[in-house]
Design an enzyme around this catalytic site. Structure first.
Site, mmCIF file in Angstrom:
data_model
loop_
_atom_site.group_PDB
_atom_site.id
_atom_site.type_symbol
_atom_site.label_atom_id
_atom_site.label_comp_id
_atom_site.label_asym_id
_atom_site.label_seq_id
_atom_site.Cartn_x
_atom_site.Cartn_y
_atom_site.Cartn_z
ATOM 1 N N HIS A 193 -4.249 1.495 -4.070
ATOM 2 C CA HIS A 193 -4.829 0.733 -5.171
ATOM 3 C C HIS A 193 -4.726 -0.772 -4.893
ATOM 4 C CE1 HIS A 193 -0.493 0.816 -5.887
ATOM 5 N NE2 HIS A 193 -0.636 -0.297 -6.595
ATOM 6 N N ASP A 226 -3.764 -4.355 -6.971
ATOM 7 C CA ASP A 226 -3.074 -4.800 -8.183
ATOM 8 C C ASP A 226 -3.963 -5.748 -8.976
ATOM 9 O OD1 ASP A 226 -0.807 -3.371 -7.572
ATOM 10 O OD2 ASP A 226 0.188 -5.055 -6.580
ATOM 11 N N HIS A 228 -2.954 -1.139 -1.122
ATOM 12 C CA HIS A 228 -1.656 -0.587 -0.719
ATOM 13 C C HIS A 228 -1.323 0.675 -1.514
ATOM 14 C CE1 HIS A 228 -0.851 -3.204 -4.167
ATOM 15 N NE2 HIS A 228 0.262 -2.502 -4.392
ATOM 16 N N ARG A 286 14.369 6.220 -6.955
ATOM 17 C CA ARG A 286 14.077 4.862 -6.484
ATOM 18 C C ARG A 286 13.595 4.025 -7.658
ATOM 19 N NH1 ARG A 286 8.791 2.878 -3.272
ATOM 20 N NH2 ARG A 286 9.466 0.748 -2.765
#
Length: 636
Positions: free
Chosen positions: A565, A567, A617, A627
């Site tokens: 995608h 940002d 990314h 995480r």
């Protein structure tokens, strides 16, 4: 002609001496004395009072010889000491005195004394005569009785400061100190306070603790400290909120703990809002050998300190002429003051004598700190300013008790307790505005300030920058805060938290505004990220505005990864909040256009990259553990 033999030599007790000027002035004044040997002078006769009548009279000045300092030509000095046949431990002052009071020997050596203190100023017996003269950015000790500026100041007798007091002591010989810790209101960084207490360079088996906590909010921090470290100290007395003891009574009881212990030599008052940065603070104030002395602390960016320079006619605060210079460090010394608070040392012997009353902090009209200082001042026959420069001056009257503040060292600061929120799990995270420096020391990575100087910024992928920003504690606290809040999004496209209610690339997350942290997060971006952005992207300036800032959670059985995608940002900040290999396996970020991956994000380090157009990314799969990352979509 031997030039060495024609140059004057001088002898000093150098461990308690301050040079107020240089050799040029010293030699000039010596030559003006018109004698071959000149001794310092004193107002008091020592060591044999019976020799007083044999001293020659002087027209003006001191009559008596002091052997702590003398200057003379080498041949004359050799002649003077030829007759010495005493042992090392015998009094050289008596030897030189007998030479001086013998008219024939005095004439043979051609010796005199510096009766008006032009060269030497001995302080013992002469403290009333000496003040500091501030002029043209310099300071000199002036003898006001004779209007002279001595070149050498000698802290002889009881006026010397105990420079090497602790050097000669075994740890078991250190003075026993009771440290009184007082927690009276919700205060930030209490855990850090106890960490600094542990770091004080003083044997813990020579310390007793008196801890008063009237704030339930801090019970966990106090109990954790006592559980983990209480047994390191010789003794601990704890008074908690359940005892409902008021502030004045707690301080009286604290003093009693020292007063009733004949071995207690000092009581060290330490309020919880005090930030002691100097680990030698306790040693330094003990070395002053003063009845009551406060290490000066200030509030960052303000003229507030823990002492008053003067009193108003009504007995309240008044600013002295030199207060600002003292607080800002333009004048250094140990200052006779009418009020101290927050952190100060009191002699145990004083609590068992002049200050033996049990209710020193109790008053119907005054706060406890003001009541205490008012009662101390009532013991004084007179009060006036006095000064110290690297030695100990005392102005005690026979029945007097004086308070002092020292700014000879940098000791620390005092926290602001205003606007301290207590509704969160880790309330200190919200202190970025109120106590910025303490917040930074706690939460910003220790290497952040070295980023530019030591070129710590890495470029793992094109136009992607990697740099340290958060401490481990910051990462832990932010994760724990979010888990404590617990309202994680479902990871679906429908999201009522954002404008339009639809998220194209959803994650399981909590937004900063959900926990009331968006203003603080904006300041973090503006103060600590924007300077890096402007350095690495030349010509781009940001106000660090953001539409979205949130903490994302990745779990193999929940949301392990994120599809490719762009940002919705000019640039994105992505901070790793935990440690790969320890807290989780897998994870990382891949920039597809450059086929470049960061697969081992470092805890507390930020990835900064353009958001739109170039840096398509994806989030790589987390294969085990959990995480956490903190993400910010920043626009100008």
């Amino acid at each position: 002609r031997d030039p060495i033999m024609e140059n004057p030599s001088f002898l000093l007790n150098v461990y308690d001496v301050v040079f107020a000027s240089g050799p040029k002035e010293l030699l000039k004044k010596f030559q003006q004395a018109r004698h071959k040997v000149v001794f310092s002078s004193e107002t008091l006769i020592w060591p044999d009072r019976h020799l007083e009548d044999k001293y020659p009279h002087v027209r003006e000045g001191n009559r008596f010889l002091g052997s702590g300092g003398f200057i003379g030509y080498l041949p004359n000095i050799k002649e003077m000491v030829t007759g010495w046949d005493g042992e090392n431990h015998e009094s050289d002052q008596l030897f030189f005195t007998k030479l001086y009071i013998n008219p024939e020997k005095r004439k043979a050596v051609n010796m005199t004394i510096d009766s008006k203190c032009r060269l030497f100023q001995n302080l013992h017996g002469a403290l009333d005569e000496v003040v500091l003269k501030f002029e043209d950015g310099r300071v000199r000790a002036r003898n006001v009785l004779y209007d002279t500026l001595p070149v050498i100041i000698h802290g002889n007798g009881p006026t010397k400061r105990l420079y090497s007091f602790f050097v000669a002591l075994q740890e078991s010989e250190y003075p026993l100190v009771v440290i009184g810790i007082f927690i009276q209101q919700p205060t930030p960084f209490v855990t850090v306070f106890f960490e600094r207490l542990l770091k004080l360079r003083y044997p813990k088996n020579r310390l007793k603790l008196f801890i008063y906590n009237q704030e339930p909010h801090h019970e966990q921090q106090v109990s954790s400290f006592l559980h983990d470290y209480g047994n390191l100290y010789q003794d601990v007395k704890f008074i908690g909120p359940e005892e409902e003891m008021d502030s004045a009574t707690s301080r009286n009881v604290g003093f009693d703990m020292c007063r009733q212990d004949k071995d207690c030599e000092y009581f060290f008052n330490l309020d919880i809002e005090v930030v002691l940065k100097n680990e030698d603070t306790l040693k330094i104030v003990v070395e002053q050998n003063l009845p009551i002395v406060a290490p000066m602390i200030t509030r960052v960016g303000r003229l507030w300190s823990n002492f008053w320079g003067a009193l108003s006619a009504e007995g309240y605060y008044a600013r002295s002429e030199d207060y600002v210079d003292i607080v800002q460090g333009r004048r250094l010394g140990v200052w006779n003051v009418p009020y101290v608070s927050s952190v100060f040392l009191v002699k145990g012997s004083l609590l068992r004598s002049e200050l033996s009353e049990h209710d020193l902090f109790t008053s119907d009209v005054l706060d406890p700190d003001m009541a205490f200082c008012d009662k101390v001042r009532s013991k004084i026959l007179y009060l006036r300013p006095c000064f110290l420069i690297k030695m100990y001056f005392t102005f005690l009257t026979p029945n007097g008790v004086f308070m002092y503040a020292t700014n000879m060292h940098t000791f620390g600061r005092i926290l602001s307790t205003e606007n301290y929120e207590t509704q969160h799990l880790h309330n200190d995270l919200w202190q970025i505005f109120e106590n910025t420096l303490d917040w930074e020391e706690r939460y910003i990575h220790e290497n952040y300030t070295r980023i530019m100087k030591d070129k710590l910024i890495e470029t793992p992928c094109p136009d992607v920058y990697w740099f340290p920003i958060f401490s481990d504690i910051a990462c832990n606290h932010l994760v724990e805060e979010m888990e404590h809040f617990g309202q994680w999004s479902g990871g679906g496209n429908k999201d009522t938290r954002i404008q339009g209610g639809y998220e194209n690339v959803p994650t399981i997350d909590i937004h900063m505004n959900q926990v009331g942290y968006e203003k603080e997060w904006h300041k973090l971006l503006l103060d600590y990220v924007a300077p890096i952005t402007e350095k690495m992207y030349p010509g781009y300036y940001t106000k660090a505005q953001f539409d979205l800032a949130f903490v994302v959670r990745y779990k193999p059985d929940e949301q392990p990864s994120l599809r490719p995608h762009h940002d919705a940002s000019t640039f994105t900040i992505n901070i790793a909040l935990n440690e790969v290999g320890h807290d989780y396996q897998g994870g990382g970020c891949r920039f597809l256009r450059y086929n470049c991956s960061i697969q081992a994000p470092r805890k507390g380090w930020a990835l900064m990259h353009p958001g739109r157009l170039t840096h398509y990314h994806e989030g790589l799969p987390t294969t085990a553990g959990v995480r956490y990352i903190a993400v910010s979509f920043v626009d100008p």
